[in-house]
Design a protein around this motif. Structure first.
Motif, short mmCIF file in Angstrom:
data_model
loop_
_atom_site.label_atom_id
_atom_site.label_comp_id
_atom_site.label_asym_id
_atom_site.label_seq_id
_atom_site.Cartn_x
_atom_site.Cartn_y
_atom_site.Cartn_z
N ARG A 5 0.85 -1.19 0.00
CA ARG A 5 0.00 0.00 0.00
C ARG A 5 0.88 1.24 0.00
O ARG A 5 2.00 1.23 0.51
CB ARG A 5 -0.92 0.01 1.21
N ARG A 6 0.35 2.32 -0.58
CA ARG A 6 1.09 3.58 -0.63
C ARG A 6 1.02 4.26 0.73
O ARG A 6 -0.05 4.35 1.32
CB ARG A 6 0.51 4.50 -1.70
N VAL A 7 2.17 4.75 1.22
CA VAL A 7 2.19 5.45 2.50
C VAL A 7 2.58 6.92 2.35
O VAL A 7 2.26 7.73 3.21
CB VAL A 7 3.11 4.74 3.52
N ILE A 8 3.30 7.27 1.27
CA ILE A 8 3.68 8.67 1.01
C ILE A 8 3.58 8.92 -0.49
O ILE A 8 4.11 8.14 -1.30
CB ILE A 8 5.13 8.98 1.48
N ASP A 9 2.91 10.00 -0.89
CA ASP A 9 2.88 10.39 -2.29
C ASP A 9 4.25 10.88 -2.72
O ASP A 9 5.00 11.46 -1.92
CB ASP A 9 1.84 11.50 -2.52
N GLY A 10 4.56 10.67 -4.01
CA GLY A 10 5.88 11.04 -4.52
C GLY A 10 6.26 12.48 -4.29
O GLY A 10 7.40 12.79 -3.96
N GLU A 34 6.03 6.21 -1.95
CA GLU A 34 6.69 5.23 -1.08
C GLU A 34 5.62 4.23 -0.67
O GLU A 34 4.53 4.60 -0.24
CB GLU A 34 7.31 5.88 0.15
N TYR A 35 5.96 2.95 -0.81
CA TYR A 35 5.02 1.87 -0.52
C TYR A 35 5.56 1.01 0.62
O TYR A 35 6.76 1.00 0.89
CB TYR A 35 4.82 1.00 -1.77
N THR A 36 4.65 0.29 1.24
CA THR A 36 5.06 -0.66 2.27
C THR A 36 4.38 -1.99 2.03
O THR A 36 3.24 -2.05 1.57
CB THR A 36 4.72 -0.14 3.69
N THR A 37 5.11 -3.04 2.34
CA THR A 37 4.52 -4.38 2.28
C THR A 37 3.64 -4.59 3.51
O THR A 37 3.63 -3.77 4.43
CB THR A 37 5.61 -5.46 2.28
N ARG A 38 2.91 -5.70 3.53
CA ARG A 38 2.23 -6.10 4.74
C ARG A 38 3.26 -6.44 5.81
O ARG A 38 4.41 -6.73 5.50
CB ARG A 38 1.35 -7.32 4.47
N THR A 39 2.85 -6.40 7.06
CA THR A 39 3.75 -6.74 8.16
C THR A 39 4.14 -8.21 8.06
O THR A 39 3.31 -9.08 7.85
CB THR A 39 3.09 -6.47 9.51
N VAL A 49 8.64 -3.78 4.75
CA VAL A 49 9.65 -3.28 3.82
C VAL A 49 9.06 -2.06 3.13
O VAL A 49 7.96 -2.13 2.57
CB VAL A 49 10.05 -4.35 2.79
N HIS A 50 9.78 -0.94 3.18
CA HIS A 50 9.36 0.28 2.49
C HIS A 50 10.24 0.45 1.26
O HIS A 50 11.44 0.23 1.30
CB HIS A 50 9.51 1.51 3.40
N TYR A 51 9.61 0.87 0.13
CA TYR A 51 10.34 1.04 -1.12
C TYR A 51 9.59 2.06 -1.96
O TYR A 51 8.44 2.41 -1.69
CB TYR A 51 10.44 -0.30 -1.86
N TYR A 52 10.25 2.53 -3.01
CA TYR A 52 9.66 3.52 -3.91
C TYR A 52 9.18 2.79 -5.17
O TYR A 52 9.87 1.90 -5.68
CB TYR A 52 10.67 4.61 -4.25
#
Length: 197
Positions: A5-10, A34-39, A49-52
């Motif tokens: 899921r997206r957590v921060i807009d670019g 910036e996106y994050t995986t499920r826990t 894991v957070h990634y762009y």
């Protein structure tokens, strides 16, 4: 990445190097985020894991990946591992548990001249249950103790570590008989313990 899921807009990402890398192919910051995986829950702690990522072109940015650890204070947890358990008595009732699964410990009980036991929860017939299991079928993965536990010493030489209300005379009998007050006390202290697990 399908469950991310997206957590921060670019446009809101402040790191200049990341912003430059995102737009190096001519794409717009608004295409990215910036996106994050499920826990995930490995042996030691929950993490994400957070990634762009640019969903428009389906491309992650190969830059600045990071694992974000759960910031909770972790209390006692154990993993069921019967591989080296040779004592048949230690295996009593284990069909309710899953090999390799990690369980929060809700109580530690040390009966006099008998093996140490851990109270963990399991699902049986679709219902959440609570029981004491021989500690020899577990490996401790976190040895921190929750703040709502207290130490209780008994005349027999036994002792337990658990929430104080659970040590009241007759509590467990009332709980297993479905007494509403005992069930409410259990749930309250369970929640307080799991808050730190």
């Amino acid at each position: 990445m399908a469950d991310s899921r997206r957590v921060i807009d670019g446009e809101k990402i402040g790191n200049p190097a990341v912003r430059e890398a995102m737009t190096s192919d001519g794409s717009s910051l608004s295409d990215w985020g910036e996106y994050t995986t499920r826990t995930r829950q490995p042996f030691y702690s929950d993490f994400e894991v957070h990634y762009y990522y640019n969903p428009g072109i389906g491309r992650p940015l190969n830059y600045d990946y990071k694992a974000i650890m759960n910031r909770k204070q972790f209390s006692m947890r154990v993993r069921m591992t019967t591989e080296f358990t040779v004592e048949p008595a230690a295996l009593q009732g284990i069909s309710a548990l899953m090999e390799g699964r990690e369980y929060p410990v809700l109580e530690v009980s040390a009966p006099f001249k008998r093996p140490l036991t851990f109270r963990v929860e399991f699902i049986e017939a679709g219902l959440r249950q609570s029981g004491l299991f021989d500690s020899r079928i577990f490996t401790v993965t976190s040895n921190s103790l929750p703040p709502n536990w207290k130490y209780f010493q008994f005349e027999s030489g036994s002792f337990s570590l658990c929430p104080e209300p659970w040590n009241a005379s007759g509590f467990w009998e009332a709980y297993y008989e479905g007494d509403p007050h005992a069930l409410a006390v259990y749930e309250k202290e369970r929640a307080a313990t799991l808050l730190h697990s």
